[in-house]
Scaffold this motif. Structure first.
Motif, PDB file in Angstrom:
ATOM      1  N   ARG A  42      34.999  37.414  34.017  1.00 14.46           N
ATOM      2  CA  ARG A  42      35.721  36.709  35.082  1.00 14.46           C
ATOM      3  C   ARG A  42      37.103  36.275  34.591  1.00 14.46           C
ATOM      4  NH1 ARG A  42      30.817  33.615  35.896  1.00 14.46           N
ATOM      5  NH2 ARG A  42      29.575  34.534  37.588  1.00 14.46           N
ATOM      6  N   THR A  73      37.002  41.835  39.457  1.00 13.41           N
ATOM      7  CA  THR A  73      36.490  41.420  40.760  1.00 13.41           C
ATOM      8  C   THR A  73      34.994  41.176  40.680  1.00 13.41           C
ATOM      9  OG1 THR A  73      36.046  43.684  41.490  1.00 13.41           O
ATOM     10  CG2 THR A  73      38.271  42.802  41.900  1.00 13.41           C
ATOM     11  N   ARG A  74      34.467  40.478  41.700  1.00 15.48           N
ATOM     12  CA  ARG A  74      33.039  40.171  41.698  1.00 15.48           C
ATOM     13  C   ARG A  74      32.204  41.445  41.730  1.00 15.48           C
ATOM     14  NH1 ARG A  74      30.446  36.157  46.122  1.00 15.48           N
ATOM     15  NH2 ARG A  74      30.989  37.886  47.541  1.00 15.48           N
TER      16      ARG A  74
END
Length: 325
Positions: free
Chosen positions: A227, A232-233
């Motif tokens: 993170r 990105t997630r």
């Protein structure tokens, strides 16, 4: 090379388990009232003691339990499962006729439960404490708490009787003469209800395991580092979280293979599927001990093979397992 060493060790450790299982079941069956000859005599409407003694001698049911157990294990070494008095053919032939239906049911149910549970678990973990998480958790609890036989019967009432969308039972339409792709589609249509009925309870377990595993892995240091790097997630889930979260799911496949075989007894009876689960029930009712022992032997081999494959997949997902072999 390390993976092969691990696989060989796992297979060798399964042999004593198989022998203890067969010996234990053989001894337990000796305490059950009646035997194959008693069932045959009842079907024939009775008979004289001399005829019963001759039948017991023919089917190898005379002598002490220890002698018969040793004789049975020796026949297993030669892959001789004995003769079925009820079906009047070798036990191996009877089981091979019924095995494809059970394998198709198990594979389809396990695949559906695993992948649907994985997807729902990921969605639930990504929206923790949200409405999607609450709804998925509620459905999982409902599926887990509902008895499979009741769910199967209600499925037949709704989808076969009321809506007439799906056939109520059997493996294919008898007398249809379908071949090739049409036969495959017919079998798939007949397996929809049994597959979903058998899979739902396992789906509930998989989604809870996947959700908990995803949440646990998401708190680890390497995920926080990802993170911090600006990923990105979606990238974090695909590249870092998912592979580690899958480890408990893969382990669960091996543990639930035997449970799913046991569940197939109920599902095959409800939907009249000609599988080894229904055959096991019929063998118990008719005291066909040779067939019942053969089913246990084949089922144990299937569970051992599933666990063997799971061990290889687990070692592939987590190289530390293979390194410690």
């Amino acid at each position: 090379m390390q993976i092969l060493k691990l696989a060989g060790r796992r297979l060798m450790s399964s042999v004593p388990t198989l022998l203890i299982l067969l010996a234990g079941l053989f001894i337990l069956l000796q305490f059950a009232p009646g035997d194959t000859v008693d069932a045959l005599m009842a079907q024939m409407g009775g008979g004289d003691p001399a005829q019963a003694a001759e039948l017991r001698r023919f089917y190898g049911l005379e002598g002490s339990a220890a002698v018969r157990l040793l004789d049975y294990l020796w026949r297993l070494v030669r892959l001789d499962l004995g003769f079925s008095a009820i079906y009047n053919k070798p036990v191996a032939t009877v089981i091979l006729e019924r095995l494809p239906a059970t394998l198709m049911l198990m594979f389809s149910a396990l695949s559906f439960a695993f992948f649907a549970g994985m997807v729902l678990g990921i969605v639930s973990a990504q929206r923790v404490n949200g409405w999607a998480d609450t709804l998925i958790s509620l459905l999982g609890l409902l599926f887990y708490a509902t008895p499979s036989f009741w769910l199967g019967l209600m499925s037949i009432v709704v989808f076969s009787i009321w809506l007439a969308w799906l056939p109520p039972g059997g493996l294919y339409e008898i007398g249809s003469g379908a071949t090739g792709i049409w036969l495959v589609l017919d079998i798939a249509r007949h397996l929809v209800q049994p597959t979903i009925t058998l899979a739902l309870i396992f789906l509930a377990i998989y989604l809870r395991i996947m959700r908990a595993s995803m949440l646990e892995v998401s708190t680890l240091d390497f995920v926080r580092t990802a993170r911090a790097k600006g990923l990105t997630r979606g990238e974090i889930v695909r590249k870092h979280v998912l592979r580690n979260a899958l480890l408990p799911m893969v382990t669960l496949i091996g543990l639930q293979a035997g449970t799913m075989l046991g569940g197939s007894v109920v599902i095959e009876s409800v939907f009249s599927l000609p599988g080894i689960g229904r055959l096991a029930y019929e063998s118990v009712v008719q005291r066909d001990l040779n067939t019942l022992l053969g089913i246990v032997f084949v089922s144990a081999i299937m569970v051992i093979l599933v666990n063997f494959i799971v061990d290889l997949i687990y070692a592939r997902l987590d190289p530390r397992i293979a390194a410690g072999a």
